[in-house]
Scaffold this active site. Structure first.
Site, PDB file in Angstrom:
ATOM      1  N   GLU A 164      40.099  13.859  17.903  1.00  0.00           N
ATOM      2  CA  GLU A 164      38.828  14.029  17.414  1.00  0.00           C
ATOM      3  C   GLU A 164      38.741  13.948  15.708  1.00  0.00           C
ATOM      4  O   GLU A 164      37.596  13.765  15.151  1.00  0.00           O
ATOM      5  CB  GLU A 164      38.055  15.341  17.849  1.00  0.00           C
ATOM      6  N   ALA A 191      43.639  19.826  31.483  1.00  0.00           N
ATOM      7  CA  ALA A 191      43.720  18.727  32.376  1.00  0.00           C
ATOM      8  C   ALA A 191      44.992  17.886  31.878  1.00  0.00           C
ATOM      9  O   ALA A 191      45.076  17.747  30.751  1.00  0.00           O
ATOM     10  CB  ALA A 191      42.392  17.944  32.229  1.00  0.00           C
ATOM     11  N   SER A 295      46.696  18.247  24.451  1.00  0.00           N
ATOM     12  CA  SER A 295      46.171  19.524  23.625  1.00  0.00           C
ATOM     13  C   SER A 295      47.446  20.538  24.112  1.00  0.00           C
ATOM     14  O   SER A 295      48.479  20.366  24.307  1.00  0.00           O
ATOM     15  CB  SER A 295      44.979  20.178  24.380  1.00  0.00           C
ATOM     16  N   ASN A 318      45.209  13.253  37.344  1.00  0.00           N
ATOM     17  CA  ASN A 318      45.299  11.779  37.403  1.00  0.00           C
ATOM     18  C   ASN A 318      46.695  11.689  37.708  1.00  0.00           C
ATOM     19  O   ASN A 318      47.738  12.442  37.056  1.00  0.00           O
ATOM     20  CB  ASN A 318      44.743  10.951  36.381  1.00  0.00           C
ATOM     21  N   HIS A 333      38.459   9.384  31.673  1.00  0.00           N
ATOM     22  CA  HIS A 333      38.159  10.730  31.177  1.00  0.00           C
ATOM     23  C   HIS A 333      36.941  11.197  32.427  1.00  0.00           C
ATOM     24  O   HIS A 333      37.002  12.307  32.680  1.00  0.00           O
ATOM     25  CB  HIS A 333      37.684  10.514  29.966  1.00  0.00           C
TER      26      HIS A 333
HETATM   27  O1  LIG Z   1      43.762  18.945  27.451  1.00  0.00           O
HETATM   28  P1  LIG Z   1      42.371  19.057  27.685  1.00  0.00           P
HETATM   29  O2  LIG Z   1      41.297  19.392  26.630  1.00  0.00           O
HETATM   30  O3  LIG Z   1      42.180  19.922  28.902  1.00  0.00           O
HETATM   31  O4  LIG Z   1      41.830  17.486  28.122  1.00  0.00           O
HETATM   32  C1  LIG Z   1      42.734  16.318  28.471  1.00  0.00           C
HETATM   33  O5  LIG Z   1      41.875  15.609  28.968  1.00  0.00           O
HETATM   34  C2  LIG Z   1      41.338  14.586  28.002  1.00  0.00           C
HETATM   35  C3  LIG Z   1      41.581  13.126  28.501  1.00  0.00           C
HETATM   36  O6  LIG Z   1      41.043  12.807  29.689  1.00  0.00           O
HETATM   37  C4  LIG Z   1      42.158  15.052  26.671  1.00  0.00           C
HETATM   38  O7  LIG Z   1      41.368  15.826  25.885  1.00  0.00           O
HETATM   39  C5  LIG Z   1      43.132  15.751  27.131  1.00  0.00           C
HETATM   40  O8  LIG Z   1      43.713  16.656  26.205  1.00  0.00           O
HETATM   41  N1  LIG Z   2      47.633  12.054  27.434  1.00  0.00           N
HETATM   42  C1  LIG Z   2      47.147  12.251  28.840  1.00  0.00           C
HETATM   43  N2  LIG Z   2      46.090  12.964  28.863  1.00  0.00           N
HETATM   44  C2  LIG Z   2      45.573  13.375  30.140  1.00  0.00           C
HETATM   45  N3  LIG Z   2      44.395  14.159  30.023  1.00  0.00           N
HETATM   46  C3  LIG Z   2      44.480  14.118  31.391  1.00  0.00           C
HETATM   47  N4  LIG Z   2      45.041  13.119  31.891  1.00  0.00           N
HETATM   48  C4  LIG Z   2      45.897  12.576  31.123  1.00  0.00           C
HETATM   49  C5  LIG Z   2      46.896  11.670  31.096  1.00  0.00           C
HETATM   50  O1  LIG Z   2      47.057  10.823  31.977  1.00  0.00           O
HETATM   51  N5  LIG Z   2      47.477  11.451  29.740  1.00  0.00           N
END
Ligand SMILES: O=P(O)(O)O[C@H]1O[C@H](CO)[C@@H](O)[C@H]1O
Ligand SMILES: Nc1nc2[nH]cnc2c(=O)[nH]1
Length: 369
Positions: A164, A191, A295, A318, A333
């Site tokens: 960001e 996620a 994250s 995923n 996303h």
């Molecule tokens: O880690 P969180 O914030 O749950 O989200 C995950 O999913 C997002 C990508 O789809 C990215 O922000 C990644 O870090």
């Molecule tokens: N880097 C990364 N972040 C995610 N957040 C949710 N899915 C993914 C992924 O496949 N790779």
């Protein structure tokens, strides 16, 4: 103000001469000329020596005051001082009588984890002084104080990511705020892409450990001067994810009857925002990574630095493709947020049961004292 000279022509000379608030009558005395060296490096010399420099090198005029301002910005951005973080913590403490013991970070699509909280008092990030704002879909941008399973908690509905544009220290700064608000435990959720071939979309991975890939390149939330009021200069990370809480999670998962959909594994955080290439994913798998995200790692490092006990889990949103002919859909996303929403009840139940169990432990411990 900055100016450029190319081949001896001062592109912004009029500005440099007329517009400098800090310079001399000619607008020059506080300016520097940065000269582009043949090897691409930049050397700076006072422009007093270079005012008549008319060679063919590229020159960049840099206003001293501007440089100072920008340096201050960088320092302030990356190193929120103890006092500033305390001010943010006090902002909450003055507005709520709830004194949370557990801090929860809701991952992408997992805002609803906070729906289990009762007697809530909510603060929008945009109203909190010196607080960043959430810019990512699936992150509401709200701090919620209240009670979960009778325990006072605070939940962040929305976190900050490196992609960001926030430096890592700023991404994880709220963890220090929560520490000064009084929490003892951090529950982080995220996620993530499932890299371990056994993982299915919708599974949960209890984070056993992480690999701090961004740290390999020298990027750390703890970079810069260390304030010992938060923690030591060189904090250990061997027990980053509390083994007692991992054991507790194992038990809770068995009680819920979901052990076939829950794993223990290694998480890594990449900078993002792009998802990974096949070659990158293959490399990460060889390194021992089970789930990939963007994250959590910097939050956990910051939490351990200030001695918080950490529990984390990833929702596998995923499956990561590790061969070019893979039939997996490209990571996106929308899917991530959608899977988060579709698995919110199971994730919420895991979180509630963990907290209920932990509350009993704490009560027992307090009873023994
Ligand atoms: O880690 P969180 O914030 O749950 O989200 C995950 O999913 C997002 C990508 O789809 C990215 O922000 C990644 O870090
Ligand atoms: N880097 C990364 N972040 C995610 N957040 C949710 N899915 C993914 C992924 O496949 N790779």
């Amino acid at each position: 103000m900055t100016g450029f000279t190319i081949n001896g022509t001062d592109l912004l000379k009029s500005k440099a001469l007329n517009g400098s608030a800090n310079g001399d009558a000619n607008g020059r005395s506080n300016n520097y000329i940065a000269e582009e060296c043949p090897n691409g490096a930049t050397s700076s010399t006072s422009n007093a020596n270079n005012a008549n420099n008319n060679n063919n090198s590229q020159q960049i005029y840099v206003d001293e005051a501007e440089v100072e301002n920008r340096m201050k910005m960088v320092i302030n951005e990356e190193n929120y001082s103890y006092e500033l973080i305390k001010e943010i913590a006090d902002y909450f403490l003055e507005r709520t009588s709830i004194r949370p013991v557990i801090g929860i970070i809701c991952g992408s699509g997992l805002n609803s984890l906070a729906d289990h909280i009762t007697d809530i008092q909510a603060f929008d990030y945009k109203d909190i002084p010196n607080f960043p704002v959430s810019t990512v879909e699936g992150h509401v941008g709200r701090m919620i104080f209240g009670y979960l399973e009778g325990m006072p908690v605070v939940a962040m509905q929305g976190r900050f990511h490196y992609y960001e544009g926030y430096p890592l220290a700023k991404c994880s700064m709220p963890v220090r705020v929560l520490k000064l608000v009084g929490i003892k435990y951090l529950f982080a959720t995220n996620a993530a892409g499932g890299l371990n071939p056994k993982y299915k979309v919708g599974d949960i991975m209890i984070v056993r450990d992480h690999i701090n890939i961004m740290g390999f390149a020298g990027n750390s939330p703890l970079q810069g001067p260390n304030d010992p009021r938060f923690g030591p200069r060189f904090p250990p990370m061997t027990n980053a994810y509390d083994r007692h809480l991992v054991r507790k999670a194992r038990k809770v998962v068995r009680e819920m009857g979901i052990e076939n959909d829950v794993h223990e594994g290694v998480y890594t955080c990449l900078g993002g925002p792009n998802y990974e290439t096949v070659a990158e994913l293959k490399m990460l798998r060889i390194m021992g990574v089970d789930a990939v995200g963007m994250s959590t790692v910097h939050e956990v490092i910051t939490a351990r630095h200030c001695d918080l006990t950490v529990f984390a889990f990833s929702l596998i949103t995923n499956k990561c493709a590790t061969d070019y002919d893979s039939s997996e859909e490209d990571a996106n996303h929308e899917e991530v947020v959608m899977v988060g929403k579709s698995r919110q009840s199971i994730c919420g139940e895991l979180m509630c049961r963990m907290i209920r169990d932990l509350a009993q432990d704490i009560q027992q411990k307090n009873g023994k004292k």
